[in-house]
Scaffold this active site. Sequence first.
Site, PDB file in Angstrom:
ATOM      1  N   SER A 178       0.830  -1.195   0.000  1.00 32.38           N
ATOM      2  CA  SER A 178       0.000   0.000   0.000  1.00 32.38           C
ATOM      3  C   SER A 178       0.866   1.247   0.000  1.00 32.38           C
ATOM      4  O   SER A 178       1.935   1.261   0.609  1.00 32.38           O
ATOM      5  CB  SER A 178      -0.881  -0.024   1.247  1.00 32.38           C
ATOM      6  OG  SER A 178      -1.346   1.271   1.545  1.00 32.38           O
ATOM      7  N   ASP A 220     -22.571   0.090   3.583  1.00 34.76           N
ATOM      8  CA  ASP A 220     -21.329   0.666   3.048  1.00 34.76           C
ATOM      9  C   ASP A 220     -20.851  -0.081   1.804  1.00 34.76           C
ATOM     10  O   ASP A 220     -20.475   0.519   0.795  1.00 34.76           O
ATOM     11  CB  ASP A 220     -20.238   0.651   4.127  1.00 34.76           C
ATOM     12  CG  ASP A 220     -20.680   1.371   5.391  1.00 34.76           C
ATOM     13  OD1 ASP A 220     -21.668   2.122   5.315  1.00 34.76           O
ATOM     14  OD2 ASP A 220     -20.048   1.168   6.439  1.00 34.76           O
ATOM     15  N   GLU A 259     -15.993  -8.319   5.830  1.00 31.13           N
ATOM     16  CA  GLU A 259     -15.979  -7.423   7.008  1.00 31.13           C
ATOM     17  C   GLU A 259     -16.567  -8.123   8.239  1.00 31.13           C
ATOM     18  O   GLU A 259     -16.007  -8.052   9.334  1.00 31.13           O
ATOM     19  CB  GLU A 259     -16.792  -6.160   6.675  1.00 31.13           C
ATOM     20  CG  GLU A 259     -16.926  -5.200   7.817  1.00 31.13           C
ATOM     21  CD  GLU A 259     -15.953  -4.026   7.767  1.00 31.13           C
ATOM     22  OE1 GLU A 259     -15.662  -3.554   6.662  1.00 31.13           O
ATOM     23  OE2 GLU A 259     -15.493  -3.601   8.837  1.00 31.13           O
ATOM     24  N   LEU A 270     -16.450   7.855   6.456  1.00 30.00           N
ATOM     25  CA  LEU A 270     -16.757   7.843   5.018  1.00 30.00           C
ATOM     26  C   LEU A 270     -16.522   6.468   4.411  1.00 30.00           C
ATOM     27  O   LEU A 270     -16.523   6.297   3.200  1.00 30.00           O
ATOM     28  CB  LEU A 270     -15.914   8.889   4.268  1.00 30.00           C
ATOM     29  CG  LEU A 270     -16.048  10.328   4.755  1.00 30.00           C
ATOM     30  CD1 LEU A 270     -15.235  11.261   3.875  1.00 30.00           C
ATOM     31  CD2 LEU A 270     -17.496  10.777   4.764  1.00 30.00           C
ATOM     32  N   SER A 271     -16.241   5.499   5.253  1.00 26.07           N
ATOM     33  CA  SER A 271     -16.197   4.108   4.847  1.00 26.07           C
ATOM     34  C   SER A 271     -15.023   3.710   3.953  1.00 26.07           C
ATOM     35  O   SER A 271     -15.192   3.121   2.882  1.00 26.07           O
ATOM     36  CB  SER A 271     -17.514   3.765   4.151  1.00 26.07           C
ATOM     37  OG  SER A 271     -17.843   2.468   4.444  1.00 26.07           O
ATOM     38  N   SER A 272     -13.831   4.021   4.425  1.00 21.01           N
ATOM     39  CA  SER A 272     -12.641   3.617   3.674  1.00 21.01           C
ATOM     40  C   SER A 272     -12.503   2.097   3.628  1.00 21.01           C
ATOM     41  O   SER A 272     -12.036   1.538   2.639  1.00 21.01           O
ATOM     42  CB  SER A 272     -11.394   4.243   4.294  1.00 21.01           C
ATOM     43  OG  SER A 272     -11.321   3.930   5.674  1.00 21.01           O
ATOM     44  N   SER A 273     -12.955   1.391   4.683  1.00 16.60           N
ATOM     45  CA  SER A 273     -12.772  -0.068   4.670  1.00 16.60           C
ATOM     46  C   SER A 273     -13.691  -0.736   3.655  1.00 16.60           C
ATOM     47  O   SER A 273     -13.281  -1.673   2.968  1.00 16.60           O
ATOM     48  CB  SER A 273     -12.965  -0.656   6.063  1.00 16.60           C
ATOM     49  OG  SER A 273     -14.213  -0.312   6.573  1.00 16.60           O
TER      50      SER A 273
HETATM   51  C1  GLA Z   1     -21.339   2.250  10.232  1.00 19.64           C
HETATM   52  C2  GLA Z   1     -21.657   0.847   9.704  1.00 19.64           C
HETATM   53  C3  GLA Z   1     -22.860   0.867   8.755  1.00 19.64           C
HETATM   54  C4  GLA Z   1     -24.046   1.605   9.382  1.00 19.64           C
HETATM   55  C5  GLA Z   1     -23.609   2.954   9.944  1.00 19.64           C
HETATM   56  C6  GLA Z   1     -24.699   3.657  10.728  1.00 19.64           C
HETATM   57  O1  GLA Z   1     -20.873   3.060   9.216  1.00 19.64           O
HETATM   58  O2  GLA Z   1     -20.534   0.340   9.014  1.00 19.64           O
HETATM   59  O3  GLA Z   1     -23.198  -0.457   8.396  1.00 19.64           O
HETATM   60  O4  GLA Z   1     -24.641   0.799  10.371  1.00 19.64           O
HETATM   61  O5  GLA Z   1     -22.501   2.830  10.818  1.00 19.64           O
HETATM   62  O6  GLA Z   1     -25.751   4.055   9.907  1.00 19.64           O
END
Ligand code: GLA
Length: 392
Positions: free
Chosen positions: A74, A180, A168, A133-136
Site C-alpha cells: 500500500s 457501506d 468485514e 466515510l467508509s474507507s474499509s
Molecule cells: C457504520 C456501519 C454501517 C451503518 C452505519 C450507521 O458506518 O458500518 O453499516 O450501520 O454505521 O448508519
Amino acid sequence: MTRTVPPSPLVDAVRTRFQSEFGGEPRVFFAPGRVNLVGAHLDYNGGDVLPMAVDRGLYVAARRIEAPVLRLCSLDQELSVAVPAADVGERAREGHGWAAYPLGVWRMMGGHAPLAGGVEMVFAGDVPMASGLSSSAALEVATAFAFDRLFGLELGAEKLAAIAHDAETRYVGLSCGIMDQFASALCRPHHVLLLHCAGPSYEHVPLDGGSCEVLVMDTRKPRELADTGFNQRVAECRRALEVLQHHRHESWLAAYGPADLEAAADLEGVLLRRARHVVTEMERVAEAVAALRRGDVARLGTMLSSSHESAATDYEVSCAELDAITAAAREVEGVYGARLTGAGFGGCAIALLHPDCVQEVVAHVSRVFGGRFGVEPSFDRLRPGPGVREFS
Ligand code: GLA
C-alpha cells in the site's frame, strides 16, 4: 463498467509503484467511499438507507499470477504482506493489519468461485481513514471487483457487495450492516441509492447537484466508542426486537411502526428509545425520498437535521462536538440541514447546502466551533461520484 481515465494522480501512483515493486503492467480498479444522507443505524435493523458514493475512494493496481500467493502492499501503509493462498485462514490474523480486508475478500470469494493461483496488488486511497466515510468498504469492494475481473468471474455488483460485506463481518469481525459495501458497489454519479436492506433491493434516485451539495465537516474528535458503542446498539436493537415480537412477529425492527411501540407496554427505557429512533428514522427516509423526487432540497435538509436530533437523543450516538458543529452549520443561510455521518461517536458530520454558501459555512463553523473547542475543524466538498469501476 470500463470508462475513460479521470485525472486522478492515484491511478498513476499505484501503477508506478506496481511497476517498481513487481514489474510489468497491472490493471487499475477503483471503489468509492460513501456518505449516508438519512437512515442512521437502519441497515442492520432491516431498514431503508440513502447513501451516495463520494468522489474519493480506493485505487488498486492488480495482476493475477500463477504462484499461489497474495502479495499486497500500500502507498499509505508501511506494512506489506506475502501470504500463501493456502494460509489465508477463516479469520483475520493480527500481524496482517490492513491487509486483513483484501485477504478476507479472497477467502469469501473462494466460497463462490475457485481462485487458482495468486495476485499482486498495490493499494492507495484518498478517503481519510476512520472518518465515517467508509474507507474499509471501499477497500473491500475494490478488491472484490479486481478479483472478479482478473479471474473472469462476472459475479455481478450485488454479489460482489455481499462478498465484501462477508469479508468485514465474518473475516475481519465487525458486525456492521450492508450499507457501506452496497453503496460502494452500486452507486451511480448524480444519484443517491435508496437501499432497502431487508431484501436487499435498491433503486437509484437522482440528486440535483446544481441546487445542493454535501460538505463534510470533520470535528477531529477521535471516534471513541465507535466499536463498543456500535456493537452495544446492535445488541440493544436485537433485544427491542425480541420484546416487540411477543406482540406481533416481524423479522426486523424497522418493520414495526409507531402504533406497535405504543401497544407494547413492556418496551420501555433504553430499548424503547432505540426502537423509537429506528421507527421514526424509517419515516424520515420515506419523507426524504419523496422530497428528493420533487426536488425539494429544503425538506430533504430538514430530514437530515431531525435525523441528527433523533440519533443524538434516542439513539445516543452523538457527542458535544458533533452537536455543536451541526448546529453551527445550520445557522448559515443556504444550509438546508446537517447531521452526523457514519456510526457517530465522533468523526465527521455532513451539511446539505446550496453550493454558493460553502465559503461562508466554512468561515462561520470554524469560528464558532474553534472558539468553543479550541480545535480547527477541517472541511471537504463532496459530490456524488460513480461506483466501482476499472480504468482503461
Ligand atoms: C457504520 C456501519 C454501517 C451503518 C452505519 C450507521 O458506518 O458500518 O453499516 O450501520 O454505521 O448508519
